[in-house]
Write a protein that holds these residues in place. Sequence first.
Motif, PDB file in Angstrom:
ATOM      1  N   GLY A  91       0.840  -1.198   0.000  1.00 11.50           N
ATOM      2  CA  GLY A  91       0.000   0.000   0.000  1.00 11.50           C
ATOM      3  C   GLY A  91       0.872   1.243   0.000  1.00 11.50           C
ATOM      4  N   PRO A  93       0.942   3.689   3.065  1.00 15.30           N
ATOM      5  CA  PRO A  93       0.427   4.227   4.328  1.00 15.30           C
ATOM      6  C   PRO A  93       0.726   5.717   4.527  1.00 15.30           C
ATOM      7  CG  PRO A  93       1.568   2.153   4.703  1.00 15.30           C
ATOM      8  CD  PRO A  93       1.791   2.532   3.266  1.00 15.30           C
ATOM      9  N   GLY A  96      -2.017   7.548   3.075  1.00 13.35           N
ATOM     10  CA  GLY A  96      -3.352   7.155   3.527  1.00 13.35           C
ATOM     11  C   GLY A  96      -3.933   5.946   2.825  1.00 13.35           C
ATOM     12  N   LYS A  98      -4.005   2.053   2.791  1.00 17.30           N
ATOM     13  CA  LYS A  98      -3.670   0.937   3.677  1.00 17.30           C
ATOM     14  C   LYS A  98      -3.088  -0.243   2.903  1.00 17.30           C
ATOM     15  CE  LYS A  98      -7.308   2.088   6.929  1.00 17.30           C
ATOM     16  NZ  LYS A  98      -8.546   1.655   7.556  1.00 17.30           N
ATOM     17  N   THR A 101      -4.737  -2.741  -0.157  1.00 18.15           N
ATOM     18  CA  THR A 101      -5.629  -2.013  -1.066  1.00 18.15           C
ATOM     19  C   THR A 101      -5.293  -2.368  -2.511  1.00 18.15           C
ATOM     20  OG1 THR A 101      -5.802  -0.176   0.504  1.00 18.15           O
ATOM     21  CG2 THR A 101      -6.453   0.266  -1.779  1.00 18.15           C
TER      22      THR A 101
END
Length: 138
Positions: A91, A93, A96, A98, A101
Amino acid sequence: MKAKKGSKAQGKGTPKRWRCKLCNYIYSPQIGEPHNGIPMGTAFEDLPDTYVCPVCGQSGKGKVGKWGFEEWVPTRYACKACGYIYDKARGEPHHGIKPGTAFEDLPDDYVCPVCAIDTKITRDMGKVGKEGFEPILL
């Protein structure tokens, strides 16, 4: 052969794709194989029983039929402009997004995080969005 809509992955709007277990050729219903008489939109399940992998069948490895394919879902995508790799397992992180995804679930306004900070790429190519990525076959 009449084209039928490609089968859909569970809960997704993206048609399933299929990978040859021997040579990694990807069959995509979105593309079909017009050069082999298989029109765009033909689901894998609707291919004729005589279907063989166009790569293995031509490379002398023997005729690999539908039995030699498995459903394939890409988990890593590479930016065509800079080579950045979006990995579903990782992802982003810090942006934003996670871990876990899927690329298809990224927001529509997603842009490559590397290209976004490189002024030369931004100046020459503009923002590189999801359409600027392609799946990695491994």
